[in-house]
Motif scaffolding. Structure first.
Motif, short mmCIF file in Angstrom:
data_model
loop_
_atom_site.label_atom_id
_atom_site.label_comp_id
_atom_site.label_asym_id
_atom_site.label_seq_id
_atom_site.Cartn_x
_atom_site.Cartn_y
_atom_site.Cartn_z
N ASP A 21 20.08 48.06 11.77
CA ASP A 21 20.17 46.60 11.82
C ASP A 21 19.37 45.92 10.71
O ASP A 21 19.52 44.72 10.49
CB ASP A 21 19.66 46.07 13.17
N THR A 24 21.06 43.53 8.09
CA THR A 24 21.47 42.25 8.68
C THR A 24 20.26 41.35 8.88
O THR A 24 20.30 40.16 8.56
CB THR A 24 22.19 42.48 10.03
N ARG A 27 19.19 39.85 5.64
CA ARG A 27 20.07 38.72 5.25
C ARG A 27 19.65 37.44 5.97
O ARG A 27 19.56 36.39 5.37
CB ARG A 27 21.53 39.08 5.54
N TRP A 28 19.37 37.53 7.27
CA TRP A 28 18.95 36.34 8.02
C TRP A 28 17.63 35.81 7.49
O TRP A 28 17.41 34.61 7.43
CB TRP A 28 18.80 36.64 9.49
N GLU A 48 13.07 44.51 3.60
CA GLU A 48 13.43 45.52 4.60
C GLU A 48 12.20 46.30 5.09
O GLU A 48 12.05 46.50 6.30
CB GLU A 48 14.50 46.47 4.03
N ARG A 70 24.74 41.42 20.32
CA ARG A 70 25.93 41.97 19.68
C ARG A 70 27.20 41.43 20.34
O ARG A 70 27.25 41.27 21.56
CB ARG A 70 25.94 43.49 19.79
N ASP A 76 29.16 43.87 16.34
CA ASP A 76 28.38 43.31 15.24
C ASP A 76 27.11 42.66 15.77
O ASP A 76 27.15 41.96 16.79
CB ASP A 76 29.17 42.25 14.47
N LEU A 77 26.00 42.86 15.06
CA LEU A 77 24.75 42.19 15.38
C LEU A 77 24.86 40.74 14.91
O LEU A 77 25.08 40.49 13.73
CB LEU A 77 23.58 42.88 14.69
N ILE A 78 24.72 39.79 15.86
CA ILE A 78 24.82 38.38 15.49
C ILE A 78 23.55 37.60 15.78
O ILE A 78 23.44 36.44 15.38
CB ILE A 78 26.01 37.69 16.19
N GLY A 100 22.00 34.55 13.88
CA GLY A 100 21.73 34.67 12.46
C GLY A 100 22.67 33.97 11.52
O GLY A 100 22.23 33.28 10.60
N ASP A 101 23.96 34.14 11.68
CA ASP A 101 24.93 33.58 10.74
C ASP A 101 25.51 32.27 11.26
O ASP A 101 25.93 32.19 12.42
CB ASP A 101 26.07 34.57 10.48
N ASP A 104 28.60 31.93 13.39
CA ASP A 104 28.55 32.29 14.81
C ASP A 104 27.90 31.21 15.67
O ASP A 104 27.77 31.38 16.88
CB ASP A 104 27.79 33.62 14.99
#
Length: 187
Positions: A21, A24, A27-28, A48, A70, A76-78, A100-101, A104
């Protein structure tokens, strides 16, 4: 709620966070808007390795339970949900959530994850009270809190400095018996 649906709703499920994960999460943690809604600390990108260390520290903390959110349809991890700061003696905790995105946001994932997190806090951990904080500019989170049954309990006036303006941090709480009454109405 049965044991089989402790971590799963109709849209999302709560899972452990793993090393897979990390991209992802990175990115967040590059998205200033996400960071400014999720945390009162200054928005600052994380690497990371920093996030890997953070995950390892979370696993050691006996007063924090962290979950990935998810999607059922794709796995998908959201998002991220945390039950934290547990005061075992008095049965109280905090809870934090972030989707995160932005694609969503507004799809009901946060509300369902919140309901799963509340079920975990009240039924699995046997807690009595859950507190959340929301920044006064986060209208989506205020609406989510209301839908989930939280009551506004207070305000830390001018707690944050954002974009040259002082902003309030709002305190919301939900008690176990309120959640149980609200949950019976949902079924």
């Amino acid at each position: 709620m049965s044991a089989s649906d402790l971590f799963q709703g109709s849209l999302v499920r709560l899972t452990a966070l793993t090393a897979e994960d990390l991209p992802t999460l990175v990115r967040w943690y590059q998205d200033a808007e996400f960071l400014r809604l999720f945390d009162s600390r200054p928005a600052y990108p994380k690497t990371e390795p920093e996030l890997k260390d953070w995950l390892e520290e979370l696993r050691k903390d006996k007063d924090t339970f962290a979950f990935g959110i998810r999607l059922l349809e794709s796995d998908d991890l959201i998002g991220y949900l945390e039950v934290d700061g547990i005061d075992w003696q008095h049965g109280a905790c905090g809870m934090g959530l972030g989707i995160g995105d932005q694609d969503d946001w507004g799809k009901g994932y946060g509300l369902e994850a919140t309901q799963l997190g509340l079920g975990y806090a009240f039924n699995e951990l046997n807690l009595h009270r859950v507190t959340i904080t929301i920044f006064d500019y986060n209208e989506r989170s205020m609406a989510l809190a209301k839908k989930a049954g939280f009551q506004r309990e207070g305000v830390s006036r001018e707690r944050l400095q954002r974009d040259g303006a002082r902003r309030d941090m709002l305190w919301y709480g939900l008690l176990r018996h309120e959640w149980e009454a609200e949950s019976k109405g949902i079924q």
